[in-house]
Design an enzyme around this catalytic site. Structure first.
Site, short mmCIF file in Angstrom:
data_model
loop_
_atom_site.label_atom_id
_atom_site.label_comp_id
_atom_site.label_asym_id
_atom_site.label_seq_id
_atom_site.Cartn_x
_atom_site.Cartn_y
_atom_site.Cartn_z
N ASP A 4 0.86 -1.19 0.00
CA ASP A 4 0.00 0.00 0.00
C ASP A 4 0.89 1.24 0.00
O ASP A 4 1.81 1.34 0.80
CB ASP A 4 -0.91 -0.02 1.24
CG ASP A 4 -1.97 1.07 1.20
OD1 ASP A 4 -3.16 0.73 1.20
OD2 ASP A 4 -1.60 2.26 1.18
N ASP A 99 -3.95 2.40 -4.98
CA ASP A 99 -2.62 2.39 -4.36
C ASP A 99 -2.38 1.15 -3.50
O ASP A 99 -1.51 1.16 -2.65
CB ASP A 99 -2.41 3.65 -3.52
CG ASP A 99 -3.05 3.56 -2.15
OD1 ASP A 99 -4.10 2.90 -2.03
OD2 ASP A 99 -2.49 4.12 -1.20
N GLU A 100 -3.14 0.11 -3.74
CA GLU A 100 -3.09 -1.04 -2.83
C GLU A 100 -3.29 -2.34 -3.61
O GLU A 100 -4.15 -2.40 -4.48
CB GLU A 100 -4.23 -0.85 -1.82
CG GLU A 100 -4.39 -1.95 -0.84
CD GLU A 100 -5.65 -1.78 0.02
OE1 GLU A 100 -6.35 -0.74 -0.10
OE2 GLU A 100 -5.94 -2.68 0.79
P1 TTP Z 1 -5.39 5.07 1.48
O1 TTP Z 1 -4.37 4.03 1.09
O2 TTP Z 1 -6.49 4.67 2.42
O3 TTP Z 1 -4.67 6.31 2.19
P2 TTP Z 1 -3.30 7.01 1.84
O4 TTP Z 1 -2.56 6.28 0.76
O5 TTP Z 1 -3.56 8.46 1.59
O6 TTP Z 1 -2.51 6.90 3.21
P3 TTP Z 1 -1.86 5.62 3.90
O7 TTP Z 1 -2.13 4.45 3.00
O8 TTP Z 1 -0.41 5.94 4.02
O9 TTP Z 1 -2.55 5.50 5.21
O10 TTP Z 1 -6.09 5.66 0.21
C1 TTP Z 1 -5.37 5.86 -1.01
C2 TTP Z 1 -5.84 7.13 -1.69
O11 TTP Z 1 -7.23 7.05 -1.94
C3 TTP Z 1 -5.62 8.38 -0.88
O12 TTP Z 1 -4.32 8.93 -1.04
C4 TTP Z 1 -6.69 9.28 -1.39
C5 TTP Z 1 -7.81 8.36 -1.81
N1 TTP Z 1 -8.87 8.37 -0.79
C6 TTP Z 1 -9.95 9.22 -0.97
O13 TTP Z 1 -10.05 9.93 -1.97
N2 TTP Z 1 -10.91 9.27 0.01
C7 TTP Z 1 -10.83 8.52 1.15
O14 TTP Z 1 -11.72 8.60 2.03
C8 TTP Z 1 -9.70 7.64 1.33
C9 TTP Z 1 -9.57 6.78 2.55
C10 TTP Z 1 -8.76 7.60 0.32
MG MG Z 2 -2.27 4.19 0.87
#
Ligand code: TTP
Ligand code: MG
Length: 401
Positions: A4, A99-100
């Site tokens: 991720d 992103d995962e």
């Molecule tokens: P995540 O992987 O949940 O969050 P992140 O990558 O920003 O942070 P981390 O993994 O380090 O905790 O989500 C990936 C992307 O998806 C995030 O950068 C933006 C988008 N996203 C939204 O648009 N709305 C949301 O509510 C969430 C959780 C994520």
């Molecule tokens: Mg992330």
């Protein structure tokens, strides 16, 4: 492995603009606008900022944060490159979101070295080629790998050796279990359960009596038992775009223009996937948050923007004639997808001409940006939404792409 990216949207912006590095940065929009944080940098998280928080709250907690609108096209491109890096290590790849992803590398050790080595190489490649940092969890099951990667954040790598699952999970708070959220956590705590170790000691029958089928899931996950395979995802069953509006409104020309724009975004994605649709759905949320969806089935499978829009428009006119309230959110989607499209080329029907027109527009947009060519109907949006090369910036960038 579960991989991720860290603070994904924000990290893409930071990789592009070094002035944003090591600073509290938020992607989601200007704080004066209605809307929520999509991504917050780890520096911003120190102030309590997180995804889903209203932008106004975020700006109050961290006035020095830098607020960015965000550009979904850019994030999608970064995501495609990220997934391509992973695909080099194993074909057993399951992207979960932009992103995962899960990656099963079992059996590829002779090719790429130990699993730990592969994870380090993935992290290095993502850093070198995209300027982004990834966190990786390695374990025998999906659930433990995911918990491990989250625990390793940011920029971490955590391997749970086979047989160590239960001792790894034991001290962790129950909130680490995917699926235990705001609803389940207090209920479990009410039963005196606060760690995954405690949870794993509760008899199955007790969990089932409190949580039904989910009780069985909890029972398994708390022991690190998860036999789901890493599988390439099924194809998309529907495509939709929606946005919350800056203000609740009854203004028809504006609503129609917005519907048209969202319909074009749906249409271009549909054609990009080389699909056609037989069903158009309209979604409206009114000022009091009542939400309706209305759908219409088409006789023939189509992919033309104009058909998608006109079908949505008919549904909207009918819905608004029965409703006095102002509109808060508007969305349009297509489902019942078939593909590949384009069979209509053989016939010189009106539909085939529309499809050819859309394909030509798609090509221009691919080269010069989405707003390089626009329909008259959506032009009036330019005074309302900020416009970039990749499109209008709506209130909900991740959904209105
Ligand atoms: P995540 O992987 O949940 O969050 P992140 O990558 O920003 O942070 P981390 O993994 O380090 O905790 O989500 C990936 C992307 O998806 C995030 O950068 C933006 C988008 N996203 C939204 O648009 N709305 C949301 O509510 C969430 C959780 C994520
Ligand atoms: Mg992330």
């Amino acid at each position: 492995m579960h991989i991720d990216l860290d603070a994904f949207f924000v990290s893409v912006e930071q990789a592009e603009n070094s002035e944003l590095k090591d600073k509290p940065v938020v992607v989601g929009g200007r704080p004066e606008r209605r809307g929520v944080v999509a991504a917050a940098s780890y520096e911003a998280r120190e102030f309590g900022l997180h995804a889903g928080m209203p932008l106004a709250t975020a700006s109050r907690l961290c006035p020095q944060a830098i607020f960015i609108e965000g550009n979904f096209t850019k994030y999608r491109q970064a995501s495609q490159k990220f997934i391509a890096i992973l695909a080099d290590f194993s074909p057993f790849l399951e992207p979960v979101s932009l992103d995962e992803a899960y990656l099963d590398v079992t059996g590829f050790e002779s090719l790429h070295g130990s699993i730990h080595q592969m994870a380090s190489n993935i992290k290095k490649q993502v850093k070198d080629e995209l300027g982004l940092s990834a966190s990786v969890g390695i374990a025998n099951s999906k659930v433990v790998a995911k918990i491990a990667s989250e625990l390793a954040k940011p920029d971490g790598l955590l391997e749970v050796a086979p047989g160590e699952d239960r001792s790894f999970l034991k001290p962790l708070p129950i909130s680490r279990v995917p699926g235990i959220g705001k609803k389940t956590e207090p209920r479990l705590k009410g039963l005196g359960i606060d760690t995954i170790g405690n949870l794993s000691l509760i008899p199955l029958s007790t969990l089932k009596s409190h949580f039904g089928v989910f009780g069985e899931v909890l029972h398994r996950l708390s022991r690190g038992i998860d036999d789901r395979k890493v599988e390439p995802p099924a194809e998309a069953k529907s495509i939709s775009r929606e946005t919350t509006l800056a203000e609740d409104t009854r203004e028809r020309p504006f609503l129609e223009a917005t519907l048209c724009y969202l319909g074009e975004r749906v249409g271009s994605e549909l054609r990009w996937q080389d699909k056609q649709t037989r069903c158009v759905t309209l979604k409206l949320r009114y000022a009091d948050f009542t939400t309706i969806t209305r759908r219409h089935s088409l006789k023939e499978a189509i992919s033309a923007d104009q058909t998608i829009f006109l079908t949505g428009l008919r549904l909207m006119k009918r819905a608004l004639s029965q409703e006095k309230q102002a509109v808060r959110l508007i969305g349009i989607g297509v489902s019942n997808l078939t593909g590949p499209g384009r069979q209509l080329y053989m016939l010189d029907s009106g539909a085939a001409r529309l499809e050819r027109l859309d394909c030509a527009i798609d090509r221009i947009r691919k080269k010069y940006g989405f707003t390089s060519i626009q329909t008259g109907r959506t032009l009036k949006l330019k005074d309302i939404f900020p416009k970039t090369e990749s499109g209008y910036t709506l209130q909900t960038p991740s959904l209105s792409r």
